[in-house]
Design a protein around this motif. Sequence first.
Motif, PDB file in Angstrom:
ATOM      1  N   LYS A 138       0.788  -1.235   0.000  1.00 32.40           N
ATOM      2  CA  LYS A 138       0.000   0.000   0.000  1.00 32.40           C
ATOM      3  C   LYS A 138       0.818   1.283   0.000  1.00 32.40           C
ATOM      4  O   LYS A 138       0.372   2.286  -0.536  1.00 32.40           O
ATOM      5  N   ALA A 139       2.030   1.264   0.573  1.00 31.61           N
ATOM      6  CA  ALA A 139       2.855   2.482   0.493  1.00 31.61           C
ATOM      7  C   ALA A 139       3.314   2.690  -0.947  1.00 31.61           C
ATOM      8  O   ALA A 139       3.446   3.815  -1.419  1.00 31.61           O
ATOM      9  N   LYS A 142       1.306   4.715  -3.715  1.00 27.94           N
ATOM     10  CA  LYS A 142       1.377   6.178  -3.790  1.00 27.94           C
ATOM     11  C   LYS A 142       2.652   6.649  -4.480  1.00 27.94           C
ATOM     12  O   LYS A 142       2.970   7.826  -4.480  1.00 27.94           O
ATOM     13  N   ALA A 287       3.717  -0.485   8.797  1.00 22.11           N
ATOM     14  CA  ALA A 287       4.349   0.542   7.975  1.00 22.11           C
ATOM     15  C   ALA A 287       5.779   0.160   7.593  1.00 22.11           C
ATOM     16  O   ALA A 287       6.578   1.011   7.242  1.00 22.11           O
ATOM     17  N   GLU A 290       6.822   1.383   4.184  1.00 21.17           N
ATOM     18  CA  GLU A 290       6.879   2.846   4.151  1.00 21.17           C
ATOM     19  C   GLU A 290       8.167   3.351   4.813  1.00 21.17           C
ATOM     20  O   GLU A 290       8.861   4.208   4.280  1.00 21.17           O
TER      21      GLU A 290
ATOM     22  N   THR B  53      -7.854  -4.130  11.683  1.00 19.65           N
ATOM     23  CA  THR B  53      -7.887  -2.696  11.981  1.00 19.65           C
ATOM     24  C   THR B  53      -9.311  -2.223  12.268  1.00 19.65           C
ATOM     25  O   THR B  53      -9.547  -1.445  13.180  1.00 19.65           O
ATOM     26  N   THR B  68      -7.517   1.508   0.999  1.00 18.47           N
ATOM     27  CA  THR B  68      -6.862   2.482   0.142  1.00 18.47           C
ATOM     28  C   THR B  68      -5.978   3.458   0.914  1.00 18.47           C
ATOM     29  O   THR B  68      -5.399   4.336   0.327  1.00 18.47           O
ATOM     30  N   ASP B  69      -5.892   3.308   2.230  1.00 20.74           N
ATOM     31  CA  ASP B  69      -5.046   4.235   2.976  1.00 20.74           C
ATOM     32  C   ASP B  69      -3.653   3.655   3.157  1.00 20.74           C
ATOM     33  O   ASP B  69      -3.432   2.791   3.985  1.00 20.74           O
ATOM     34  N   GLY B  70      -2.711   4.159   2.367  1.00 21.44           N
ATOM     35  CA  GLY B  70      -1.403   3.512   2.277  1.00 21.44           C
ATOM     36  C   GLY B  70      -0.363   3.994   3.262  1.00 21.44           C
ATOM     37  O   GLY B  70       0.566   3.279   3.581  1.00 21.44           O
ATOM     38  N   LEU B  71      -0.475   5.211   3.733  1.00 19.27           N
ATOM     39  CA  LEU B  71       0.596   5.760   4.554  1.00 19.27           C
ATOM     40  C   LEU B  71       0.179   5.835   6.019  1.00 19.27           C
ATOM     41  O   LEU B  71      -0.992   5.963   6.334  1.00 19.27           O
ATOM     42  N   ARG B  72       1.176   5.781   6.877  1.00 21.32           N
ATOM     43  CA  ARG B  72       0.900   5.763   8.308  1.00 21.32           C
ATOM     44  C   ARG B  72       0.070   6.978   8.734  1.00 21.32           C
ATOM     45  O   ARG B  72      -0.920   6.850   9.448  1.00 21.32           O
ATOM     46  N   ALA B  73       0.469   8.158   8.262  1.00 25.80           N
ATOM     47  CA  ALA B  73      -0.243   9.383   8.644  1.00 25.80           C
ATOM     48  C   ALA B  73      -1.710   9.292   8.224  1.00 25.80           C
ATOM     49  O   ALA B  73      -2.599   9.795   8.900  1.00 25.80           O
ATOM     50  N   GLU B  74      -1.966   8.626   7.104  1.00 24.82           N
ATOM     51  CA  GLU B  74      -3.342   8.504   6.627  1.00 24.82           C
ATOM     52  C   GLU B  74      -4.150   7.604   7.534  1.00 24.82           C
ATOM     53  O   GLU B  74      -5.298   7.893   7.856  1.00 24.82           O
ATOM     54  N   ARG B  75      -3.532   6.509   7.952  1.00 29.28           N
ATOM     55  CA  ARG B  75      -4.259   5.596   8.833  1.00 29.28           C
ATOM     56  C   ARG B  75      -4.520   6.270  10.175  1.00 29.28           C
ATOM     57  O   ARG B  75      -5.585   6.141  10.755  1.00 29.28           O
ATOM     58  N   THR B  80      -6.907  10.660   3.373  1.00 28.02           N
ATOM     59  CA  THR B  80      -6.075  10.221   2.274  1.00 28.02           C
ATOM     60  C   THR B  80      -5.255  11.421   1.818  1.00 28.02           C
ATOM     61  O   THR B  80      -5.802  12.492   1.614  1.00 28.02           O
TER      62      THR B  80
END
Lengths: 298, 425
Positions: A138-139, A142, A287, A290, B53, B68-75, B80
């Motif tokens: 998932k990282a 993007k 993560a 990431e 989750t 669809t939430d790929g980055l840590r900050a997004e989660r 998004t």
Amino acid sequence: MKLTHLQQLEAEAIHIMREVVAQFERPALLFSGGKDSICLVKLAEKAFWPAKIPFPLVHIDTGHNFPEAIAYRDELVARTGATLIIGHVEDSIARGTAVEEKGPNPSRNTLQTVTLLETIEKYKFDACFGGARRDEEKARAKERFFSHRDEFGQWDPKNQRPELWNLYNGKKAVGEHFRVFPISNWTEMDVWQYIASENIPIPSIYFTHQREIVERDGQLLANSPFITVMPGEKVETRTVRFRTVGDMTCTGAIASEASTMDEIIQEVATLRVTERGTRADDKRSEAAMEDRKKAGYF
Amino acid sequence: MEETFVTENYLNMDLLRFTTAGSVDDGKSTLIGRLLYDSKSIFEDQMEAIEKTSAQKGHGYVNLALLTDGLRAEREQGITIDVAYRYFATPKRKFIVADTPGHIQYTRNMVTGASTANLAIILVDARHGIIEQTCRHSFIASLLQIKHIVLCVNKMDLVDYSQEVFDKIVAKYKDFSKTLEVPDIHFLPISALNGDNVVDKSTNMPWYKGRTLLETLESVEIENDYNFVDARFPVQYVIRPMNEEFHDYRGFAGKVESGVFKPGDAIVALPSGKESTIKSIDFFGKHLDQAFPPQSVTLTLKDNIDISRGDMIVKKDHLPTVSQDVELMVCWLSEKKLVPGGKYVVRHTSKEAKAIIKDVKYKVNINTLETNEEDKTIGLNDIARIVIKTASPLSYDSYKNNRTIGSLIIVDEFTNETVGAGMIV
């Protein structure tokens, strides 16, 4: 006049490779011996035919390789006439820039990043092709085609350049570099179909074989001098194959009897776990990828 | 996916790229999650991760939006940040989804996602109908020359699956969309949460006789979205093997952006205007009898004329405009405002040129679509009509006629950031 989706993906990847060679002074292709980087080499041959591939292949050697992958790499280099540059994790350890992990499952994955960045610096590469795909993780979903890295080789996911149409902005300051992912839009199935339809040879570990296996945390790891078998763990010979080619210490096998390309494709079509699901390096945290990417990983 | 996988089908699939637009709570992520889930494109480990989750966060159902939430900050923040790309395939087509977030920086992200899309899904909440955001998203889709819009009226379950509600929204949108330049618009009543009319036909809306969303995506005609008339071949790179076998080989590597090229065609190299004839169209040892978009090939010519990267090979019958003066609609992508009279670098096809902003004609209010000739401050997410002058001539078509030859990006000379997306008028 219509291209299939695979032909469109091929055309897109070739376009990107040509952009890189035109926009950068010292590109290189990061070659792991895995199917994705094998595809990249094929695409590079096609992009520049009848000239030879106009950049070197760079292999970051953890010292924990599958011997089959190394044999394959050397054959490929001989066949294509490409230049090969090897960066050794051992050398980084000897220099003291990288320190071996402790424990029964020491991974050289994070160390690889050190050697990779040192190799990039040594040869002054300004753009490195990688075979990463957005469907893998998932990282990575993007990630840009042209991924900017600062002078420390770091990725800043919150501050990426927007990428519009098929216009790629490779401008950078001195000391910075780019990672470029021509097969970003490919899925695992696309890669396999491409390998099959182009008749590209692949390392034998992708096909079914008998191997000594240690089962650890639900993963089937190849028994090798690089892992320590823990009390209570059994070494057994199983019929397996690998879905990805990475470090021997963290690449899990799957039970499989697939012995031909066609059987692999059938199997990939029915598999219900992502290929990175076989990678212990991704299981360390949600993560994990990431964090490694931010630090400069592939 | 129990059925046997048929490789022949796979090799005959075509490719549809689409983008999704909707405001924050319209259920966009849920819809994408639903498409991936119902088309069996989600793997068990991905599903397990989001089940875990969802349970941790105390959600009452598996929150497909988490996929669809790929980055840590997004989660962490439940938002998004950036355009993410998703992939799924059916036996008919492979799909690339540009999933763009619905909040801040929306315009920038939607423009990015829309720039490569054939189709846009625009979501509206059945309870709220057509709102300002719907119009904004539609305007961007139209500005970016997306030929197909699918208006999904979502959350039909919350309006008792009422045909009347759906019909009213459709009528209102049809009226509004007369101002757009989108030739093909589809309307669908759906519930992304329950899966009504997404992949499977809804049993709750027997009055709806049309296709489901997936059937629509599979059947939209996209072949004619390419311009097959104006032959354009921007040269990316000159291939000179300099070996025994290909001693005098000089091949022009590039991608056919529009039109069709054949060996024997009379061509003109721009901007020089020098003429020649196509000797061969090469691709990895093969000579092709034609090349069309979006093929990447190598052209060789009968005459040894001077052509290098940034030049364009075209056919004589349909010439592009060759000029240093370019008027365009620009979407500004940077926090740093556009500087009138400022110097930038533009990248247009394979060419790079310095450029100066000569004039800002007007700014568009993307909520009302009104133009404002007084306020010429162009900042992040603004859309404006501007005039630039380039240091060397560009060979271009209007964006309306040619999406690739009519588009350019504006790059800040000092930060190297991509700051503007331009569509030539």
